[in-house]
Design a protein around this motif. Sequence first.
Motif, PDB file in Angstrom:
ATOM      1  N   SER A  79      32.841 -40.192  48.107  1.00  0.00           N
ATOM      2  CA  SER A  79      32.349 -39.712  46.819  1.00  0.00           C
ATOM      3  C   SER A  79      31.381 -38.547  46.988  1.00  0.00           C
ATOM      4  N   ARG A  80      30.502 -38.622  47.982  1.00  0.00           N
ATOM      5  CA  ARG A  80      29.563 -37.528  48.227  1.00  0.00           C
ATOM      6  C   ARG A  80      30.301 -36.269  48.666  1.00  0.00           C
ATOM      7  N   PHE A  81      31.338 -36.448  49.473  1.00  0.00           N
ATOM      8  CA  PHE A  81      32.134 -35.301  49.923  1.00  0.00           C
ATOM      9  C   PHE A  81      32.750 -34.566  48.734  1.00  0.00           C
ATOM     10  N   SER A  88      44.602 -35.123  30.495  1.00  0.00           N
ATOM     11  CA  SER A  88      43.973 -36.097  31.393  1.00  0.00           C
ATOM     12  C   SER A  88      42.892 -36.823  30.596  1.00  0.00           C
ATOM     13  N   ASP A  89      43.149 -38.067  30.263  1.00  0.00           N
ATOM     14  CA  ASP A  89      42.201 -38.839  29.457  1.00  0.00           C
ATOM     15  C   ASP A  89      40.910 -39.110  30.219  1.00  0.00           C
ATOM     16  N   THR A  90      39.805 -39.094  29.506  1.00  0.00           N
ATOM     17  CA  THR A  90      38.519 -39.487  30.082  1.00  0.00           C
ATOM     18  C   THR A  90      37.898 -40.562  29.196  1.00  0.00           C
ATOM     19  N   PHE A  91      37.050 -41.366  29.817  1.00  0.00           N
ATOM     20  CA  PHE A  91      36.469 -42.503  29.092  1.00  0.00           C
ATOM     21  C   PHE A  91      34.959 -42.578  29.295  1.00  0.00           C
ATOM     22  N   GLY A  92      34.363 -41.456  29.607  1.00  0.00           N
ATOM     23  CA  GLY A  92      32.916 -41.420  29.796  1.00  0.00           C
ATOM     24  C   GLY A  92      32.350 -40.142  29.243  1.00  0.00           C
ATOM     25  N   LYS A  93      31.309 -39.620  29.895  1.00  0.00           N
ATOM     26  CA  LYS A  93      30.649 -38.402  29.435  1.00  0.00           C
ATOM     27  C   LYS A  93      30.808 -37.291  30.467  1.00  0.00           C
ATOM     28  N   GLN A  94      32.018 -37.115  30.934  1.00  0.00           N
ATOM     29  CA  GLN A  94      32.276 -36.060  31.905  1.00  0.00           C
ATOM     30  C   GLN A  94      32.020 -34.677  31.306  1.00  0.00           C
ATOM     31  N   GLY A 129      52.164 -40.660  40.334  1.00  0.00           N
ATOM     32  CA  GLY A 129      52.333 -40.871  41.765  1.00  0.00           C
ATOM     33  C   GLY A 129      51.167 -40.418  42.609  1.00  0.00           C
ATOM     34  N   PHE A 130      50.434 -39.391  42.141  1.00  0.00           N
ATOM     35  CA  PHE A 130      49.368 -38.809  42.959  1.00  0.00           C
ATOM     36  C   PHE A 130      48.030 -38.728  42.231  1.00  0.00           C
ATOM     37  N   SER A 131      47.915 -39.413  41.086  1.00  0.00           N
ATOM     38  CA  SER A 131      46.646 -39.512  40.354  1.00  0.00           C
ATOM     39  C   SER A 131      46.078 -38.149  39.978  1.00  0.00           C
ATOM     40  N   PHE A 132      46.961 -37.231  39.562  1.00  0.00           N
ATOM     41  CA  PHE A 132      46.551 -35.909  39.098  1.00  0.00           C
ATOM     42  C   PHE A 132      45.546 -36.003  37.955  1.00  0.00           C
ATOM     43  N   ASP A 133      45.688 -37.016  37.117  1.00  0.00           N
ATOM     44  CA  ASP A 133      44.819 -37.166  35.946  1.00  0.00           C
ATOM     45  C   ASP A 133      43.654 -38.114  36.188  1.00  0.00           C
ATOM     46  N   LYS A 134      43.320 -38.364  37.450  1.00  0.00           N
ATOM     47  CA  LYS A 134      42.139 -39.180  37.772  1.00  0.00           C
ATOM     48  C   LYS A 134      40.899 -38.284  37.693  1.00  0.00           C
ATOM     49  N   THR A 135      40.297 -38.258  36.532  1.00  0.00           N
ATOM     50  CA  THR A 135      39.160 -37.357  36.293  1.00  0.00           C
ATOM     51  C   THR A 135      37.937 -38.161  35.876  1.00  0.00           C
ATOM     52  N   ASP A 136      37.541 -39.093  36.749  1.00  0.00           N
ATOM     53  CA  ASP A 136      36.449 -39.993  36.396  1.00  0.00           C
ATOM     54  C   ASP A 136      35.117 -39.610  37.044  1.00  0.00           C
ATOM     55  N   SER A 137      35.052 -38.441  37.680  1.00  0.00           N
ATOM     56  CA  SER A 137      33.764 -37.975  38.202  1.00  0.00           C
ATOM     57  C   SER A 137      32.937 -37.392  37.056  1.00  0.00           C
ATOM     58  N   SER A 138      31.659 -37.343  37.233  1.00  0.00           N
ATOM     59  CA  SER A 138      30.784 -36.888  36.148  1.00  0.00           C
ATOM     60  C   SER A 138      30.835 -35.385  35.939  1.00  0.00           C
ATOM     61  N   THR A 139      31.090 -34.615  37.005  1.00  0.00           N
ATOM     62  CA  THR A 139      31.057 -33.160  36.893  1.00  0.00           C
ATOM     63  C   THR A 139      32.459 -32.574  36.783  1.00  0.00           C
TER      64      THR A 139
END
Length: 443
Positions: A109-111, A152-158, A345-355
């Motif tokens: 995560s830090r990387f 790409s759906d988000t569920f926080g305050k990105q 297949g490759f989580s292209f829409d995995k956008t759960d980081s804050s920035t």
Amino acid sequence: MSTLQEKQLQFNPHLVMSNDGGQLSNDSGLLLLFEFFHKIKFKELVNELLHIDDSRNYCTHDYIDLFMQVLVQLIAGYSTDSSANWLRHDPVFQQGLNKTTLGSQSMVSRFIHQLSEENIVQLQSIAKALTTIYIGQKNTQHMIIDVDSTHSDTFGKQEQTDFNTHYGTTGYHPLVAFDGLTGLFLGAELRPGNVYTSNNAEVFLADIISQHKQHSCDMFLTVRGDSGFAKPEIYELCEQEKVKYIIRLKVNARLKNMAQQKVLYGPDTDFTHKESQYFKIDYQAKSWETVRKVAVKATREAGELLFTTFEFIVSNFVDIPAQTVYKLYQKRGTMENYIKEIKHGFSFDKTDSSTFLANQARMMMSCIAYTVIHLMKELTFPDKEKKSTVATIRFKVFHIAGRLTRHARKIKVRLSTGYVFSSLFWTILENIQQLVLLHVFVK
């Protein structure tokens, strides 16, 4: 490591299960991936293109090693950072990445959050370099640049996430492009959720066109898009670069009126059957500086007297019939399959980081993972397996039970004797080892 477990099974009391098997891996087939990396000199390419500012002291895990770890996890189907806490002890991951221990979830995560805008451009360069290898190996002469946007759906305050009225949900609205003939990844750009489909699309396409016009084969390029990309800046770009385009137009009253005047009714018309007519018209919208050819498809439903459905496609394929233009456009439907594959297949829409930047980095690593597997399939898989999705590849080839045993000078990986797809595995390995790389990457 996990807590040791041991349980007796109720359906057969003589069976006892435990998780103390030792040097076992559920991903022994990933050794094919590592062999392919070696053959295409992937690590050398990454070292050449990716330069991450590292101000840490006494670090155990190099950032390039962490990049390789995240990429392999994505390809293997482990998209969450927390998977690293388990996979860092997997013997196949350790051997393939040449590390005695791998990064943990916190390190991964830090990387990702350490990556800069410059690094995002460098990740894009890695993906482009892989496409160049593919084009060199396959001697590609013709490419259809299918451009589209997705969500790409988000569920926080990105950062920069917003509500998109078309999709009816909150998230990001990235641009993507694939080769419509082969599914080769050509480009992606993460954007805020509330931007319009074609926003900045001409700049996005200009970069792709520029890259592929540099090939010595004088590649024949075509841009294809839906009505969201019907803007004069894209037409003008293609005309300037001598690139063909096929782009759908939205129906308006003026176009519809012009089409109705071209429809033909004859004495032999059978009004009990559906009928379609194809023709071209000269059209100039108010925002266009010149007249362009528009292919028209007019449809009359069975039992109706008048043609009531009209479809319009603007194209600079001026010498081919309107019906052929429509057939070329209709093949754009495969684009949805490519988007589905890279997202699911490759989580292209995995956008759960804050920035926003970190989410860009995740997206580009997914794109690289997709391109690696596409390249591996096309260059080393048997013909009947080249269309396999990554889910099928994981099931048949990557997720194989294996045991590592250490000897004086060698480490032997013993695959399960009950492995059903054994012949496929050994065929791919043989093809990888016989692969001759025709294109040598030059920065």
